[in-house]
Design a protein around this motif. Structure first.
Motif, short mmCIF file in Angstrom:
data_model
loop_
_atom_site.label_atom_id
_atom_site.label_comp_id
_atom_site.label_asym_id
_atom_site.label_seq_id
_atom_site.Cartn_x
_atom_site.Cartn_y
_atom_site.Cartn_z
N ALA A 151 -13.71 33.04 85.07
CA ALA A 151 -13.18 32.03 84.14
C ALA A 151 -12.80 33.10 82.97
O ALA A 151 -11.99 32.71 82.19
CB ALA A 151 -14.23 31.02 83.71
N PRO A 152 -13.67 33.91 82.54
CA PRO A 152 -13.34 34.80 81.38
C PRO A 152 -11.86 35.59 81.60
O PRO A 152 -11.25 35.96 80.55
CB PRO A 152 -14.30 35.69 81.28
CG PRO A 152 -15.56 35.34 81.90
CD PRO A 152 -14.78 34.53 83.33
N TYR A 153 -11.27 35.67 82.72
CA TYR A 153 -10.21 36.48 82.67
C TYR A 153 -8.78 35.63 82.95
O TYR A 153 -7.98 36.45 82.89
CB TYR A 153 -10.30 37.55 84.00
CG TYR A 153 -11.71 38.16 83.90
CD1 TYR A 153 -11.77 39.13 83.22
CD2 TYR A 153 -12.96 37.74 84.72
CE1 TYR A 153 -13.12 39.96 82.98
CE2 TYR A 153 -14.07 38.46 84.84
CZ TYR A 153 -14.36 39.52 83.80
OH TYR A 153 -15.30 40.29 84.00
N PHE A 154 -8.95 34.47 83.05
CA PHE A 154 -7.53 33.67 83.44
C PHE A 154 -7.78 32.43 82.41
O PHE A 154 -8.88 31.90 82.26
CB PHE A 154 -7.60 33.43 84.71
CG PHE A 154 -7.53 34.48 85.61
CD1 PHE A 154 -6.29 35.13 85.72
CD2 PHE A 154 -8.69 34.80 86.46
CE1 PHE A 154 -6.45 36.52 86.55
CE2 PHE A 154 -8.48 35.80 87.53
CZ PHE A 154 -7.25 36.68 87.41
N GLU A 155 -6.79 31.95 82.16
CA GLU A 155 -6.50 30.72 81.58
C GLU A 155 -6.75 29.42 82.45
O GLU A 155 -6.64 29.63 83.57
CB GLU A 155 -5.15 30.24 80.93
CG GLU A 155 -4.64 31.56 79.79
CD GLU A 155 -3.24 31.16 79.40
OE1 GLU A 155 -2.62 30.22 79.80
OE2 GLU A 155 -2.72 32.02 78.48
N HIS A 156 -7.33 28.59 81.97
CA HIS A 156 -7.77 27.29 82.97
C HIS A 156 -6.54 26.81 83.57
O HIS A 156 -7.04 25.98 84.69
CB HIS A 156 -8.21 26.27 81.79
CG HIS A 156 -7.15 25.18 81.19
ND1 HIS A 156 -6.41 25.78 80.06
CD2 HIS A 156 -6.91 23.94 81.44
CE1 HIS A 156 -5.49 24.83 79.92
NE2 HIS A 156 -5.78 23.80 80.72
N ASP A 157 -5.29 26.93 83.35
CA ASP A 157 -4.48 26.25 84.04
C ASP A 157 -3.53 27.47 84.73
O ASP A 157 -2.39 27.30 85.18
CB ASP A 157 -3.28 25.59 83.29
CG ASP A 157 -2.87 26.36 82.02
OD1 ASP A 157 -3.35 27.24 81.72
OD2 ASP A 157 -1.78 25.92 81.52
N MET A 158 -4.22 28.51 85.19
CA MET A 158 -3.65 29.63 85.86
C MET A 158 -3.57 29.19 87.40
O MET A 158 -4.74 29.16 87.72
CB MET A 158 -4.36 30.95 85.56
CG MET A 158 -3.83 31.89 86.36
SD MET A 158 -2.28 32.93 85.60
CE MET A 158 -2.34 34.33 86.47
N LEU A 159 -2.38 29.59 87.96
CA LEU A 159 -2.18 29.19 89.37
C LEU A 159 -2.10 30.64 90.01
O LEU A 159 -1.03 31.35 89.71
CB LEU A 159 -1.08 28.42 89.55
CG LEU A 159 -0.71 28.24 91.31
CD1 LEU A 159 -1.84 27.76 92.07
CD2 LEU A 159 0.50 27.51 91.23
N ILE A 160 -2.93 30.97 90.79
CA ILE A 160 -3.03 32.33 91.47
C ILE A 160 -2.39 32.05 92.87
O ILE A 160 -2.84 31.49 93.61
CB ILE A 160 -4.42 33.18 91.38
CG1 ILE A 160 -4.64 33.35 89.91
CG2 ILE A 160 -4.37 34.39 92.30
CD1 ILE A 160 -6.00 34.05 89.97
N THR A 161 -1.34 32.92 93.27
CA THR A 161 -0.69 32.78 94.61
C THR A 161 -1.14 33.81 95.65
O THR A 161 -0.51 33.63 96.76
CB THR A 161 0.66 32.47 94.44
OG1 THR A 161 1.28 33.72 93.70
CG2 THR A 161 1.18 31.39 93.54
N SER A 162 -1.65 34.96 95.06
CA SER A 162 -2.12 35.85 95.99
C SER A 162 -3.20 36.76 95.33
O SER A 162 -3.34 36.98 94.24
CB SER A 162 -0.89 36.75 95.99
OG SER A 162 -1.41 37.85 97.45
N LEU A 163 -4.49 36.83 96.31
CA LEU A 163 -5.54 37.86 95.98
C LEU A 163 -5.92 38.73 96.79
O LEU A 163 -5.58 38.54 98.17
CB LEU A 163 -6.75 36.70 95.56
CG LEU A 163 -6.91 36.33 94.41
CD1 LEU A 163 -8.07 35.28 94.45
CD2 LEU A 163 -6.93 36.94 93.16
N ALA A 164 -6.21 39.97 96.50
CA ALA A 164 -6.56 41.02 97.42
C ALA A 164 -7.51 42.05 96.88
O ALA A 164 -7.21 42.37 95.58
CB ALA A 164 -5.37 41.73 97.94
N GLU A 165 -8.66 42.35 97.43
CA GLU A 165 -9.49 43.32 96.83
C GLU A 165 -9.60 44.52 97.68
O GLU A 165 -9.67 44.67 99.07
CB GLU A 165 -11.04 42.36 96.89
CG GLU A 165 -12.03 43.31 96.55
CD GLU A 165 -13.36 42.84 96.74
OE1 GLU A 165 -14.24 42.70 96.01
OE2 GLU A 165 -13.55 42.03 97.55
#
Length: 744
Positions: free
Chosen positions: A319-333
């Motif tokens: 939550a501290p790193y993204f706006e509340h309406d942020m849509l993430i379409t890809s994640l990778a660690e």
């Protein structure tokens, strides 16, 4: 170490005693070196006549080679310049090229043998495999260019590695990488990706266009389709294992499915989760595995699943790193815990910190945002701190360890000021020390002056940020006319028309691709008033106004006096006429009142006379009746009759004494004679009722006989009553009683 590069392409290493070829140089034979420059990081930039640009490290290894086949418009490099941001400017015989070496991004596209839009990438056996909508390509280690994998033509969506095996998910089905290229697994057409079974390494779950399928690796190393898994026929592009052995599958517009496999792996049961289960919407949900946890990206942030409550909630970690309406379409660690992401508003990386938190780095990635694949967005890990972003043309390689700070800011410049109107004319050119025909130094305390005829102005401004002509934005405001900056815009000019005279300062700021806002450039100026609003004009207006007011006042005063005299005369005339009318009206009113009063008095006198006559007639009748009765008594010898008649006479006298007609008479009398009786009683309270009656009869000027009848006494009794009344009134002998009463 001292190197000598000769024009013919040879590179020699010089020492105090000898000169010999640079043994560590790993280059093809160079042809005609034009320029050599040592860069800030110690690397060497070599510009050639025919082979473009080479950048070598301290040991002579090629770090970068650019020519016409790899991005340059011209392979002839005549000059090299490194700017303060670490970028290289290359001078050609017919142009200039900017090489942004300061950015940690490298493009892998058709110039390196990778065709089409990038979908997925993976490192396998030290080689880099790249899946696009055209083919599957491989970039061997230390190779400059990639080449197609045999049988790899066609759209490829995903790459899955298990041990020494590489599985390829393609539109035409599932494939495995063999010695001779790709080998079809058979069965399903349209495979999105593979997911290894957690406890059975020889089995793979495949997400397909129409549900799930199960593949098995046989003893000989080949793969085959065991069967399609029944019970679920939705398209399964993104699937992840849950810790309880179930599968999560995200649907683009229905929500999120939880799939439970049967023990024989032939069937699944599906449970759909949506807004009723805690998800913010049913659209654009995706499932990912980060840090061993299953996470769900939505249109309103990142969510997690609570198995004890069988619901979803927003994950507080991110939550501290993204706006509340942020849509993430890809994640990778990556293996060291850095999380790379692609969102609808920004792209970047959350760099893992020692305390478990993250440091967000995204401004630098704004550079690649327009280049990314806008269909199936994907971040592919190829090593620690190193990823490939799927792009519209191939891939963009990013290495975190090579990442530098955001390039330095560049100043905003006011290029020129123009007078607008019939035709634009240049009034001021940025950096010039002359404005019109006067010396001018651009400084905050210096204020240019424009005549009123030049009140229509247009300002042109820019920022010299390299290679950001289309992404740099500006905002501006004119102090003295506007209150604050407006919205950011791509416009590079601002026009103002019909400015009034006054002092103004034009401010403009720029914002680069990385969100950095420059200091405001300012230009202060004054618009001089027109001649009819100049101080001399206002002085003239003031004097003229005073003269006009004086003359006007005198005229008004004279007119006022004349008008006042006329009004006064008219008023006096009106007052006189009104007074005359009022006097006449009062006379008429008085006459009416007198006539009315006389009429009332006459009416009341009539009533009084009538009442008096009634009294006289009644008393006269009674007196005759009483005398007649007395005669009867005298003549009668019957004592009883005499007694009865005497009783009648006594009753008559008593009735006369208590006569109520007097009250009616007294009322009429006071109305006619102005409350005479009340006044007379007040003046002489010792008078008896008979004496009051006598005064009333005297005031009416009745005769003694009439008074005798009214008072039921004899005429002699009236004379005696008059004498007694004079005594009580203390009248002198010479005073007439009746006159006294009439005058009272």
């Amino acid at each position: 170490m001292l190197l000598l590069l000769q024009e013919n392409g040879s590179v020699l290493q010089l020492s105090d005693t000898e000169r010999r070829p640079w043994a560590e140089l790993v280059l093809p034979e160079l042809r005609s070196i034009n320029v050599v420059s040592t860069l800030k990081n110690g690397h060497i930039a070599i510009g050639t006549q025919f082979d473009g640009l080479y950048i070598l490290d301290e040991k002579g290894h090629v770090q970068l080679h650019l020519d016409r086949n790899k991005g340059l418009e011209n392979s002839t490099i005549l000059s090299v310049f490194e700017d303060r941001a670490g970028n290289l400017w290359l001078g050609h015989s017919n142009g200039i090229t900017l090489v942004e070496l300061s950015l940690p991004f490298r493009l892998i596209d058709q110039r390196m043998g990778v065709l089409g839009t990038g979908y997925a990438a993976r490192t396998h056996q030290n080689a880099l495999y790249l899946a696009t909508n055209i083919h599957l390509a491989v970039l061997p280690p230390a190779a400059k260019d990639a080449y197609p994998v045999p049988n790899g033509e066609g759209q490829a969506y995903g790459l899955t590695q298990r041990g020494n095996e590489l599985l390829v998910a393609r539109h035409s089905g599932g494939y495995a990488l063999g010695k001779n290229g790709l080998e079809a697994l058979g069965g399903q057409v349209g495979v999105w990706g593979f997911l290894p079974m957690r406890e059975q390494p020889d089995l793979f779950i495949a997400g397909t266009y129409n549900g799930l399928a199960l593949y098995q690796k046989e003893a000989g190393g080949s793969y085959r389709l065991l069967h399609e898994i029944d019970g679920f026929k939705e398209s399964c592009r993104l699937i992840q294992w849950e810790s309880d052995g179930s599968l999560w599958m995200s649907h683009s517009y229905k929500g999120v499915y939880k799939l439970t496999l049967s023990d024989d792996l032939k069937r699944v049961s599906a449970r759909l989760y949506g807004t009723a289960d805690g998800l913010p919407t049913n659209l654009m949900n995706s499932v990912w595995k980060i840090g061993g946890r299953t996470l769900f990206t939505t249109e309103y942030g990142i969510y997690r699943y609570l198995p004890t409550e069988d619901r979803f909630e927003k994950d507080p970690t991110f939550a501290p790193y993204f706006e509340h309406d942020m849509l993430i379409t890809s994640l990778a660690e990556d293996p060291v815990g850095n999380i790379f992401f692609i969102g609808n508003k920004e792209v970047g990386v959350l760099e893992s910190q020692n305390d478990g938190s993250y440091k967000k780095n995204h401004q630098l990635f704004n550079k690649i945002l327009p280049l990314l694949n806008d269909d199936l967005q994907n971040v592919s890990l190829i090593g620690p701190n190193e990823v490939l972003f799927a792009a519209n043309e191939g891939f963009i390689r990013y290495t975190l360890r090579d990442a530098k700070a955001v390039p330095p800011q560049y100043p905003t410049l006011i290029r020129g000021i123009y007078r607008t109107g019939g035709s634009d004319s240049l009034l001021y050119r940025g950096g010039s020390k002359r404005l019109f025909d006067q010396e001018f130094v651009e400084a905050p305390h210096k204020r240019a002056q424009f005549p009123y005829s030049m009140r229509d102005l247009r300002f042109e401004f820019t920022n010299t940020i390299p290679n950001q002509e289309l992404s740099t934005q500006f905002r501006f405001y004119l102090e003295g006319l506007e209150n604050d900056y407006g919205e950011w815009t791509d416009k590079r000019d601002r026009a103002y028309t019909n400015l009034r005279e006054g002092r103004y300062t034009f401010y403009v700021q720029s914002r680069d691709l990385y969100g950095q806002v420059s200091e405001a450039a300012a230009f202060s100026f004054s618009i001089l008033p027109p001649w009819y609003r100049s101080p001399w004009a206002y002085s003239t207006y003031f004097v003229g106004a005073l003269a006009f007011l004086f003359i006007g006042f005198k005229r008004l005063d004279r007119a006022y006096e004349q008008k006042t005299a006329a009004i006064t005369a008219k008023q006096e005339e009106v007052i006189a006429e009104t007074s005359s009318q009022l006097e006449r009206s009062q006379q008429e009113l008085e006459q009416l009142r007198t006539e009315k009063l006389e009429a009332e008095i006459q009416s009341k006198n009539k009533k009084l006379a009538s009442a008096t006559m009634q009294l006289l007639n009644k008393n006269e009748f009674i007196d005759h009746a009483k005398n007649h009765l007395n005669q009867i008594i005298k003549k009668s010898r019957n004592q009883e009759v005499k007694q009865e008649l005497q009783k009648v006479i006594t009753s008559i006298d008593k009735n006369i004494a208590q006569d109520n007609d007097w009250e009616q008479f007294e009322l009429y009398f006071d109305q006619v004679h102005g409350d005479f009786m009340q006044r007379f009683k007040g003046a002489y309270p010792t008078l008896s009722p008979q004496e009051i009656k006598l005064t009333a009869y005297l005031r009416m000027n009745l005769s003694s006989k009439e008074m005798a009848y009214l008072m039921n006494i004899s005429t002699r009794g009236v004379e005696i009553a008059r004498y007694r009344l004079r005594k009580k009134l203390n009248l002198e002998r010479s005073e007439n009683l009746q006159e006294f009463i009439l005058k009272f």
